[in-house]
Scaffold this motif. Sequence first.
Motif, PDB file in Angstrom:
ATOM      1  N   ASN A  84     -13.378  12.147 -43.851  1.00 14.61           N
ATOM      2  CA  ASN A  84     -13.455  11.587 -42.965  1.00 14.61           C
ATOM      3  C   ASN A  84     -14.838  10.641 -42.498  1.00 14.61           C
ATOM      4  N   TYR A  85     -14.952  10.231 -43.937  1.00 13.46           N
ATOM      5  CA  TYR A  85     -16.058   9.842 -44.250  1.00 13.46           C
ATOM      6  C   TYR A  85     -15.887   7.686 -43.828  1.00 13.46           C
ATOM      7  N   ASP A  86     -14.370   7.447 -44.806  1.00 12.79           N
ATOM      8  CA  ASP A  86     -13.837   6.099 -44.336  1.00 12.79           C
ATOM      9  C   ASP A  86     -14.124   5.327 -43.066  1.00 12.79           C
ATOM     10  N   THR A  87     -13.544   6.667 -42.030  1.00 10.58           N
ATOM     11  CA  THR A  87     -13.083   6.220 -40.815  1.00 10.58           C
ATOM     12  C   THR A  87     -15.077   5.730 -40.417  1.00 10.58           C
ATOM     13  N   PHE A  88     -15.348   6.989 -40.236  1.00 11.38           N
ATOM     14  CA  PHE A  88     -16.903   7.101 -39.877  1.00 11.38           C
ATOM     15  C   PHE A  88     -17.462   5.516 -40.180  1.00 11.38           C
ATOM     16  N   MET A  89     -17.324   5.477 -40.902  1.00  7.78           N
ATOM     17  CA  MET A  89     -18.007   3.706 -41.521  1.00  7.78           C
ATOM     18  C   MET A  89     -17.410   2.819 -40.771  1.00  7.78           C
TER      19      MET A  89
ATOM     20  N   GLY B 176     -18.866   0.336 -38.488  1.00  9.81           N
ATOM     21  CA  GLY B 176     -18.818  -1.697 -38.679  1.00  9.81           C
ATOM     22  C   GLY B 176     -19.417  -1.792 -39.994  1.00  9.81           C
ATOM     23  N   VAL B 177     -19.159  -1.019 -40.911  1.00 11.15           N
ATOM     24  CA  VAL B 177     -18.923  -1.713 -42.461  1.00 11.15           C
ATOM     25  C   VAL B 177     -17.951  -1.971 -42.787  1.00 11.15           C
ATOM     26  N   ASN B 178     -18.152  -3.099 -43.696  1.00 12.43           N
ATOM     27  CA  ASN B 178     -16.590  -3.910 -43.922  1.00 12.43           C
ATOM     28  C   ASN B 178     -16.171  -2.997 -44.960  1.00 12.43           C
TER      29      ASN B 178
ATOM     30  N   SER C 267     -39.653  16.778 -47.295  1.00 10.46           N
ATOM     31  CA  SER C 267     -39.837  14.561 -48.465  1.00 10.46           C
ATOM     32  C   SER C 267     -38.081  15.299 -48.309  1.00 10.46           C
ATOM     33  N   VAL C 268     -37.592  14.308 -48.290  1.00 12.16           N
ATOM     34  CA  VAL C 268     -36.032  13.806 -48.677  1.00 12.16           C
ATOM     35  C   VAL C 268     -35.949  12.795 -49.983  1.00 12.16           C
ATOM     36  N   LYS C 269     -35.761  13.126 -51.016  1.00 11.95           N
ATOM     37  CA  LYS C 269     -35.490  12.428 -51.884  1.00 11.95           C
ATOM     38  C   LYS C 269     -34.237  11.812 -51.954  1.00 11.95           C
TER      39      LYS C 269
ATOM     40  N   ASN D 237     -40.739  10.881 -45.622  1.00 13.93           N
ATOM     41  CA  ASN D 237     -41.022  11.604 -45.712  1.00 13.93           C
ATOM     42  C   ASN D 237     -41.155  12.220 -43.940  1.00 13.93           C
ATOM     43  N   PHE D 238     -41.153  13.705 -43.059  1.00 16.38           N
ATOM     44  CA  PHE D 238     -40.839  13.288 -41.941  1.00 16.38           C
ATOM     45  C   PHE D 238     -40.877  14.374 -41.400  1.00 16.38           C
ATOM     46  N   THR D 239     -41.191  15.287 -40.086  1.00 17.58           N
ATOM     47  CA  THR D 239     -41.918  16.211 -39.374  1.00 17.58           C
ATOM     48  C   THR D 239     -40.738  16.741 -38.652  1.00 17.58           C
TER      49      THR D 239
ATOM     50  N   ALA E 161     -33.742   3.392 -42.305  1.00 20.68           N
ATOM     51  CA  ALA E 161     -32.700   2.635 -42.470  1.00 20.68           C
ATOM     52  C   ALA E 161     -31.959   3.076 -43.035  1.00 20.68           C
ATOM     53  N   LEU E 162     -30.346   2.791 -42.711  1.00 20.85           N
ATOM     54  CA  LEU E 162     -29.171   2.404 -44.162  1.00 20.85           C
ATOM     55  C   LEU E 162     -29.137   2.387 -44.572  1.00 20.85           C
ATOM     56  N   ALA E 163     -28.502   2.477 -45.989  1.00 17.67           N
ATOM     57  CA  ALA E 163     -28.439   1.585 -47.406  1.00 17.67           C
ATOM     58  C   ALA E 163     -27.710  -0.156 -46.733  1.00 17.67           C
TER      59      ALA E 163
ATOM     60  N   ALA F 176     -35.233  11.777 -34.857  1.00 16.93           N
ATOM     61  CA  ALA F 176     -35.976  12.916 -35.543  1.00 16.93           C
ATOM     62  C   ALA F 176     -35.342  13.895 -35.371  1.00 16.93           C
ATOM     63  N   TRP F 177     -35.574  14.747 -36.757  1.00 12.87           N
ATOM     64  CA  TRP F 177     -35.338  16.545 -37.219  1.00 12.87           C
ATOM     65  C   TRP F 177     -35.673  17.396 -36.141  1.00 12.87           C
ATOM     66  N   ALA F 178     -34.803  18.719 -35.809  1.00  9.58           N
ATOM     67  CA  ALA F 178     -35.082  19.757 -35.374  1.00  9.58           C
ATOM     68  C   ALA F 178     -34.083  21.042 -36.347  1.00  9.58           C
TER      69      ALA F 178
ATOM     70  N   THR G 114     -31.845  13.510 -34.637  1.00 10.51           N
ATOM     71  CA  THR G 114     -30.579  12.728 -33.550  1.00 10.51           C
ATOM     72  C   THR G 114     -31.395  11.759 -33.621  1.00 10.51           C
ATOM     73  N   PHE G 115     -29.941  10.055 -33.955  1.00  8.73           N
ATOM     74  CA  PHE G 115     -31.356   9.113 -34.378  1.00  8.73           C
ATOM     75  C   PHE G 115     -30.195   7.997 -33.550  1.00  8.73           C
ATOM     76  N   THR G 116     -31.214   6.882 -32.904  1.00 11.12           N
ATOM     77  CA  THR G 116     -30.519   5.755 -32.124  1.00 11.12           C
ATOM     78  C   THR G 116     -30.562   4.231 -32.952  1.00 11.12           C
TER      79      THR G 116
ATOM     80  N   ASN H 287     -26.010  16.896 -38.920  1.00  8.86           N
ATOM     81  CA  ASN H 287     -26.197  17.982 -39.029  1.00  8.86           C
ATOM     82  C   ASN H 287     -26.796  18.830 -40.500  1.00  8.86           C
ATOM     83  N   ARG H 288     -27.667  19.361 -41.103  1.00  7.30           N
ATOM     84  CA  ARG H 288     -27.230  19.251 -41.955  1.00  7.30           C
ATOM     85  C   ARG H 288     -27.331  21.255 -41.480  1.00  7.30           C
ATOM     86  N   VAL H 289     -26.284  22.161 -42.543  1.00  6.30           N
ATOM     87  CA  VAL H 289     -26.209  23.934 -42.978  1.00  6.30           C
ATOM     88  C   VAL H 289     -26.294  23.545 -44.027  1.00  6.30           C
TER      89      VAL H 289
ATOM     90  N   THR I 173     -22.947  16.389 -41.646  1.00  8.51           N
ATOM     91  CA  THR I 173     -22.058  16.576 -40.436  1.00  8.51           C
ATOM     92  C   THR I 173     -22.744  15.072 -40.096  1.00  8.51           C
ATOM     93  N   TYR I 174     -21.721  14.392 -39.133  1.00 10.29           N
ATOM     94  CA  TYR I 174     -22.269  12.957 -38.914  1.00 10.29           C
ATOM     95  C   TYR I 174     -21.597  12.584 -38.129  1.00 10.29           C
ATOM     96  N   VAL I 175     -22.195  12.201 -36.946  1.00 13.73           N
ATOM     97  CA  VAL I 175     -21.210  12.073 -35.271  1.00 13.73           C
ATOM     98  C   VAL I 175     -21.293  10.414 -34.603  1.00 13.73           C
TER      99      VAL I 175
HETATM  100  C1  MYR Z   1     -32.507  12.283 -44.188  1.00 13.45           C
HETATM  101  O1  MYR Z   1     -33.418  13.327 -43.886  1.00 13.45           O
HETATM  102  O2  MYR Z   1     -32.056  12.244 -45.143  1.00 13.45           O
HETATM  103  C2  MYR Z   1     -33.233  10.915 -43.665  1.00 13.45           C
HETATM  104  C3  MYR Z   1     -32.686  10.769 -42.227  1.00 13.45           C
HETATM  105  C4  MYR Z   1     -31.187  10.514 -42.398  1.00 13.45           C
HETATM  106  C5  MYR Z   1     -30.932   9.857 -41.632  1.00 13.45           C
HETATM  107  C6  MYR Z   1     -29.663   9.213 -40.880  1.00 13.45           C
HETATM  108  C7  MYR Z   1     -28.625   9.585 -41.586  1.00 13.45           C
HETATM  109  C8  MYR Z   1     -27.089   9.497 -40.925  1.00 13.45           C
HETATM  110  C9  MYR Z   1     -26.623   8.289 -42.647  1.00 13.45           C
HETATM  111  C10 MYR Z   1     -25.560   7.864 -42.187  1.00 13.45           C
HETATM  112  C11 MYR Z   1     -24.139   7.324 -42.943  1.00 13.45           C
HETATM  113  C12 MYR Z   1     -23.879   6.174 -42.671  1.00 13.45           C
HETATM  114  C13 MYR Z   1     -22.902   4.923 -42.952  1.00 13.45           C
HETATM  115  C14 MYR Z   1     -22.581   3.723 -42.021  1.00 13.45           C
END
Ligand code: MYR
Length: 131
Positions: free
Chosen positions: A13-18, A22-24, A48-50, A61-63, A71-73, A81-83, A92-94, A105-107, A116-118
């Motif tokens: 469902n990534y296309d619908t999510f994007m 608002g991604v064209n 650290s996430v590369k 890098n985050f704690t 920033a998204l691509a 923040a991540w917990a 949970t991001f704004t 979330n990541r599992v 998973t992204y919501v």
């Molecule tokens: C990380 O841990 O990888 C860095 C922080 C990730 C923040 C949330 C990422 C959401 C990505 C959504 C992709 C949606 C594309 C429209």
Amino acid sequence: TFDGNWKVDRSENYDTFMETMGVNIMKRKLAAHDNLKVIIHQEGDKFSVKESSTFRSIEINFTLGVQFDYALADGTELSGAWALEGDKLVGTFTRKDNGKTLKTNRVIIGDELVQTYVYEGVEAKRIFKKA
Ligand code: MYR
């Protein structure tokens, strides 16, 4: 443990999510084949996430529990923040441009990392395998 070298295997469902984000259509078509890889390294509550894809290579890098900017691509800026909840990473991001919430979330399930992204009630998954 989330540590390792992960490569996206498939998405749900990534296309619908994007689209909801608002991604064209042009960018969505490219993003469907972004060849996303994440190398995750955890030390205590620091991560650290590369991230590398056809779009870019960045290191984040985050704690746990500490707000940071990301920033998204496509340039959309988020703050959040991540917990750790049990063995699940919960983010949970704004969005800075409209104030709306993106949850992720990541599992680890078996030998896969499931992210998973919501956003606005639309859920997508991206499933990674060890590279
Ligand atoms: C990380 O841990 O990888 C860095 C922080 C990730 C923040 C949330 C990422 C959401 C990505 C959504 C992709 C949606 C594309 C429209």
